[in-house]
Design a protein around this motif. Sequence first.
Motif, PDB file in Angstrom:
ATOM      1  N   ALA A   1       0.829  -1.206   0.000  1.00  0.00           N
ATOM      2  CA  ALA A   1       0.000   0.000   0.000  1.00  0.00           C
ATOM      3  C   ALA A   1       0.865   1.259   0.000  1.00  0.00           C
ATOM      4  CB  ALA A   1      -0.935  -0.004   1.210  1.00  0.00           C
ATOM      5  N   VAL A   2       1.908   1.261   0.828  1.00  0.00           N
ATOM      6  CA  VAL A   2       2.819   2.408   0.877  1.00  0.00           C
ATOM      7  C   VAL A   2       3.536   2.551  -0.456  1.00  0.00           C
ATOM      8  CG1 VAL A   2       4.894   3.343   1.965  1.00  0.00           C
ATOM      9  CG2 VAL A   2       3.122   2.265   3.375  1.00  0.00           C
ATOM     10  N   ARG A   3       4.003   1.427  -0.996  1.00  0.00           N
ATOM     11  CA  ARG A   3       4.716   1.473  -2.271  1.00  0.00           C
ATOM     12  C   ARG A   3       3.820   2.029  -3.377  1.00  0.00           C
ATOM     13  NH1 ARG A   3       8.804  -1.442  -4.941  1.00  0.00           N
ATOM     14  NH2 ARG A   3       9.860  -1.370  -2.936  1.00  0.00           N
ATOM     15  N   GLN A   4       2.569   1.564  -3.438  1.00  0.00           N
ATOM     16  CA  GLN A   4       1.667   2.028  -4.485  1.00  0.00           C
ATOM     17  C   GLN A   4       1.384   3.517  -4.357  1.00  0.00           C
ATOM     18  OE1 GLN A   4       0.494   0.059  -7.169  1.00  0.00           O
ATOM     19  NE2 GLN A   4       0.174   2.183  -7.839  1.00  0.00           N
ATOM     20  N   ARG A   5       1.196   3.986  -3.120  1.00  0.00           N
ATOM     21  CA  ARG A   5       0.938   5.418  -2.926  1.00  0.00           C
ATOM     22  C   ARG A   5       2.113   6.254  -3.397  1.00  0.00           C
ATOM     23  NH1 ARG A   5       2.565   8.198   1.210  1.00  0.00           N
ATOM     24  NH2 ARG A   5       2.594   6.448   2.679  1.00  0.00           N
ATOM     25  N   LEU A   6       3.331   5.824  -3.052  1.00  0.00           N
ATOM     26  CA  LEU A   6       4.518   6.567  -3.462  1.00  0.00           C
ATOM     27  C   LEU A   6       4.713   6.524  -4.974  1.00  0.00           C
ATOM     28  CD1 LEU A   6       6.922   5.468  -0.593  1.00  0.00           C
ATOM     29  CD2 LEU A   6       6.035   7.771  -0.979  1.00  0.00           C
ATOM     30  N   GLU A   7       4.402   5.379  -5.590  1.00  0.00           N
ATOM     31  CA  GLU A   7       4.529   5.296  -7.040  1.00  0.00           C
ATOM     32  C   GLU A   7       3.491   6.184  -7.730  1.00  0.00           C
ATOM     33  OE1 GLU A   7       4.336   1.165  -8.017  1.00  0.00           O
ATOM     34  OE2 GLU A   7       6.462   0.824  -7.559  1.00  0.00           O
ATOM     35  N   ASP A   8       2.302   6.274  -7.143  1.00  0.00           N
ATOM     36  CA  ASP A   8       1.283   7.177  -7.689  1.00  0.00           C
ATOM     37  C   ASP A   8       1.754   8.629  -7.591  1.00  0.00           C
ATOM     38  OD1 ASP A   8      -0.301   4.997  -8.206  1.00  0.00           O
ATOM     39  OD2 ASP A   8      -1.594   5.261  -6.451  1.00  0.00           O
ATOM     40  N   GLU A   9       2.378   8.970  -6.469  1.00  0.00           N
ATOM     41  CA  GLU A   9       2.895  10.329  -6.294  1.00  0.00           C
ATOM     42  C   GLU A   9       4.047  10.601  -7.262  1.00  0.00           C
ATOM     43  OE1 GLU A   9       3.875  10.666  -2.189  1.00  0.00           O
ATOM     44  OE2 GLU A   9       1.800  10.508  -1.507  1.00  0.00           O
TER      45      GLU A   9
ATOM     46  N   GLU B   1       9.995   4.632   0.865  1.00  0.00           N
ATOM     47  CA  GLU B   1       9.229   3.560   1.496  1.00  0.00           C
ATOM     48  C   GLU B   1       9.955   3.039   2.733  1.00  0.00           C
ATOM     49  OE1 GLU B   1       7.351  -0.817   0.338  1.00  0.00           O
ATOM     50  OE2 GLU B   1       9.177  -0.100  -0.645  1.00  0.00           O
TER      51      GLU B   1
END
Length: 307
Positions: A129-137, A174
């Motif tokens: 979840a953290v990884r996906q949020r950072l990749e979206d950002e 992350e």
Amino acid sequence: MSGVLTPPLIVLNGPTASGKTALAVRVAQLLGERGRAAEIVNADSMLVYRGMDIGTAKPTATERAGITHHLVDIMDVDQTASVATFQQLARTAIADCRARGVVPILVGGSALYVHAILDDFEFPGTDPAVRQRLEDELAVFGAEEMHRRLAELSPDAAADILPGNGRRIVRALEVIELTGSWRATLPEWRYALDGVWQWGLELPRDVLDERIEQRVQQMWADGLLAEVRALVERGLRQGRTASRALGYRQVLAYLDGEISEEEAKRQTVAGTRRFARKQLGWFRRDPRINWLAADAPGLAEAIVADV
């Protein structure tokens, strides 16, 4: 050859274009002539990708000379080859060889990958979840803005990562979010595997630079442009690791009209030379490596005699 029950692990290090691939095959052949089967374990993160042949100087079937090669052509270009995954795969291949009485020969591309395979090297956990949020950002704000954010949280981490390397920036952010810190220094040189024998190949800088120039020109002559066009159809642009490979990144920029073909060649040569110096600098830090002149005669014989 030593009389130990467990076959030794031979490790061949050195910068790109120093001749590691051919040397590994010759060492395996010599061992075979002496009654000891040997197989090669790849430690180059780009040789794992199917279809990335010309731009990675992947050894052909003829060049492999019938010697089994592990961890070559095991992933599609839209998959990501992380250091942690590679560590597990390589150690499994090495253990499999030894269990069969076969001498594994680890051929190093990336010094980081070799270090992770050989030594006590643990990786911080990950959170999808953290990884996906950072990749979206990252997709919204871009790598340079994310790099500025990283610099505020950890100047040491930011100094160690190029501003354009979005994948590593996201990973650092992350780790910081999950653990509260970023360890910029690598673990000590302490083997996690036994029976390791390491050699390194070195060449004068001008000779290495010329070899790299010739290799890049040959890649173009062999059809690198056509290879990249075919890989685009197979998802190369979606591959976070494969699309950043030297040569492939520059050809993609050319195909997108961002640079000329000659500039793509020039950038590939310059980038490969920088990478080779970085590789050599990393390997030089390891006091356990026995260095050999890459153009000296009888290298394979010397290595087999010393083990």
